[in-house]
Design a protein around this motif. Structure first.
Motif, PDB file in Angstrom:
ATOM      1  N   ARG A 212     -17.772 -55.456  17.018  1.00  0.00           N
ATOM      2  CA  ARG A 212     -18.838 -55.169  17.982  1.00  0.00           C
ATOM      3  C   ARG A 212     -18.411 -55.553  19.393  1.00  0.00           C
ATOM      4  O   ARG A 212     -18.739 -54.853  20.364  1.00  0.00           O
ATOM      5  N   ALA A 213     -17.701 -56.659  19.524  1.00  0.00           N
ATOM      6  CA  ALA A 213     -17.226 -57.073  20.853  1.00  0.00           C
ATOM      7  C   ALA A 213     -16.354 -55.989  21.464  1.00  0.00           C
ATOM      8  O   ALA A 213     -16.485 -55.652  22.647  1.00  0.00           O
ATOM      9  N   ARG A 214     -15.477 -55.441  20.657  1.00  0.00           N
ATOM     10  CA  ARG A 214     -14.614 -54.364  21.162  1.00  0.00           C
ATOM     11  C   ARG A 214     -15.435 -53.137  21.541  1.00  0.00           C
ATOM     12  O   ARG A 214     -15.171 -52.502  22.561  1.00  0.00           O
ATOM     13  N   GLN A 215     -16.428 -52.798  20.734  1.00  0.00           N
ATOM     14  CA  GLN A 215     -17.270 -51.650  21.048  1.00  0.00           C
ATOM     15  C   GLN A 215     -17.970 -51.829  22.395  1.00  0.00           C
ATOM     16  O   GLN A 215     -18.000 -50.906  23.222  1.00  0.00           O
ATOM     17  N   ILE A 216     -18.534 -53.001  22.618  1.00  0.00           N
ATOM     18  CA  ILE A 216     -19.230 -53.264  23.885  1.00  0.00           C
ATOM     19  C   ILE A 216     -18.266 -53.091  25.049  1.00  0.00           C
ATOM     20  O   ILE A 216     -18.567 -52.414  26.040  1.00  0.00           O
ATOM     21  N   TYR A 217     -17.112 -53.695  24.927  1.00  0.00           N
ATOM     22  CA  TYR A 217     -16.118 -53.661  26.005  1.00  0.00           C
ATOM     23  C   TYR A 217     -15.658 -52.237  26.289  1.00  0.00           C
ATOM     24  O   TYR A 217     -15.643 -51.785  27.442  1.00  0.00           O
ATOM     25  N   LYS A 224     -20.445 -45.757  29.136  1.00  0.00           N
ATOM     26  CA  LYS A 224     -21.513 -45.485  28.159  1.00  0.00           C
ATOM     27  C   LYS A 224     -22.389 -46.730  28.010  1.00  0.00           C
ATOM     28  O   LYS A 224     -22.389 -47.412  26.979  1.00  0.00           O
ATOM     29  N   ILE A 225     -23.134 -47.012  29.057  1.00  0.00           N
ATOM     30  CA  ILE A 225     -23.857 -48.280  29.165  1.00  0.00           C
ATOM     31  C   ILE A 225     -24.993 -48.383  28.151  1.00  0.00           C
ATOM     32  O   ILE A 225     -25.207 -49.454  27.557  1.00  0.00           O
ATOM     33  N   GLU A 226     -25.744 -47.312  27.936  1.00  0.00           N
ATOM     34  CA  GLU A 226     -26.864 -47.380  27.001  1.00  0.00           C
ATOM     35  C   GLU A 226     -26.379 -47.707  25.592  1.00  0.00           C
ATOM     36  O   GLU A 226     -26.987 -48.525  24.890  1.00  0.00           O
ATOM     37  N   GLU A 227     -25.274 -47.070  25.174  1.00  0.00           N
ATOM     38  CA  GLU A 227     -24.717 -47.354  23.851  1.00  0.00           C
ATOM     39  C   GLU A 227     -24.235 -48.798  23.771  1.00  0.00           C
ATOM     40  O   GLU A 227     -24.461 -49.490  22.771  1.00  0.00           O
ATOM     41  N   ALA A 228     -23.566 -49.242  24.813  1.00  0.00           N
ATOM     42  CA  ALA A 228     -23.068 -50.617  24.845  1.00  0.00           C
ATOM     43  C   ALA A 228     -24.224 -51.613  24.813  1.00  0.00           C
ATOM     44  O   ALA A 228     -24.144 -52.663  24.160  1.00  0.00           O
TER      45      ALA A 228
END
Length: 289
Positions: A212-217, A224-228
């Motif tokens: 999840r950390a990688r996905q956010i980054y 893609k701020i909304e997804e993050a």
């Protein structure tokens, strides 16, 4: 050196001795399952400040032997005893660590000139690179943009692990020092830091929440701020539950649920109670499994 780094946990037995097999399993879990870019070894998450110099060296050795060159390795060598820091810096460099890091000297109210001398003494003693570990809420040391700039005048000081909630300072530093590495240090604020264009993150919960950390980054970097933000919401639900149950003991219990012998915490830090272990299992099933 950019990317996602787990602040490596350490494993201890009930007598407080290092559990080598457990440390190796934590390293492998981070590389194979969490898919991190690197490991930050010997930091707060590794219960470092409760260890002897020889024990710190042993952790460095185990982590390097297990990880090899599969991921980048940063050794946290900071100490209130600068001569211990120099000894540790030499040891980590000889082992082949990609960089060293050092927390700001704490407890005494050191002047900035003393802090600057501390960092220069450490990094000038080795052929390596240094990342400042700034964590004001634990050390009581706040530094300005200009003071970070003075430290960065030493070309071997290449960046900072920024564990603070001062995003104005973070933005000012990113603008002032575009060529220096800035790692976010608060897992629960990772999205906000990523939006400000940090070069990566170093986190304790990445031991169990690395994907999840990688996905956010990566989502933030892609705009893609909304997804993050949705993933940060889920991450923060997990973090809130972990913090409520005891940070390090709970992460260790979650690792145990995944077959990793993360062991006990080092006294005087308490290990998980039976009730906390039950709650950790619930957290694991709700947020990770």
């Amino acid at each position: 050196m950019k990317g996602i780094y787990s602040a490596l946990l350490a494993s201890f037995d009930e007598q407080g001795k290092i559990n080598e097999q457990g440390v190796r399993e934590i390293v492998r879990h981070n590389i194979d399952k969490m898919m991190v870019d690197g490991l930050y070894v010997g930091g707060s998450t590794g219960e470092n400040f409760m260890l002897s110099t020889e024990e710190k060296k042993q952790i460095f050795e185990i982590a390097k032997d297990e990880a090899g060159s599969e991921v980048k390795l940063i050794a946290q060598v900071g100490s209130i005893n600068v001569y211990e820091s120099i000894d540790l810096a030499k040891h980590a460099t000889a082992l082949g660590y990609d960089a060293i890091s050092a927390v700001t000297p704490f407890y005494y109210k050191f002047s900035f000139e003393e802090i600057k001398d501390y960092y220069n003494m450490i990094i000038d003693s080795v052929d390596n690179r240094l990342i400042i570990y700034s964590i004001p809420f634990l050390t009581g040391v706040d530094m300005s943009v200009e003071q970070f700039g003075e430290l960065f005048e030493n070309p071997k000081i290449i960046g900072v692990k920024f564990t603070a909630a001062d995003f104005f300072l973070l933005e000012r530093m990113r603008k002032a020092y575009p060529d220096k590495l800035i790692f976010a240090g608060f897992d629960e604020m990772m999205l906000s830091a990523a939006v400000l264009d940090v070069d990566g993150a170093i986190g304790s919960t990445f031991n169990v929440n690395g994907p999840r950390a990688r996905q956010i980054y990566e989502l933030a970097k892609a705009g893609k701020i909304e997804e993050a933000r949705e993933i940060q919401h889920t991450t923060n639900d997990l973090i809130a539950a972990i913090l409520d149950n005891g940070l390090y003991p709970t992460i260790k219990c979650i690792l145990e649920e995944q077959g990793v012998h993360a062991g006990c915490c080092r006294k005087p830090m308490a290990s998980a109670t039976p009730e906390a272990r039950i709650r950790a299992r619930e957290i694991y099933k709700q947020y990770i499994k």
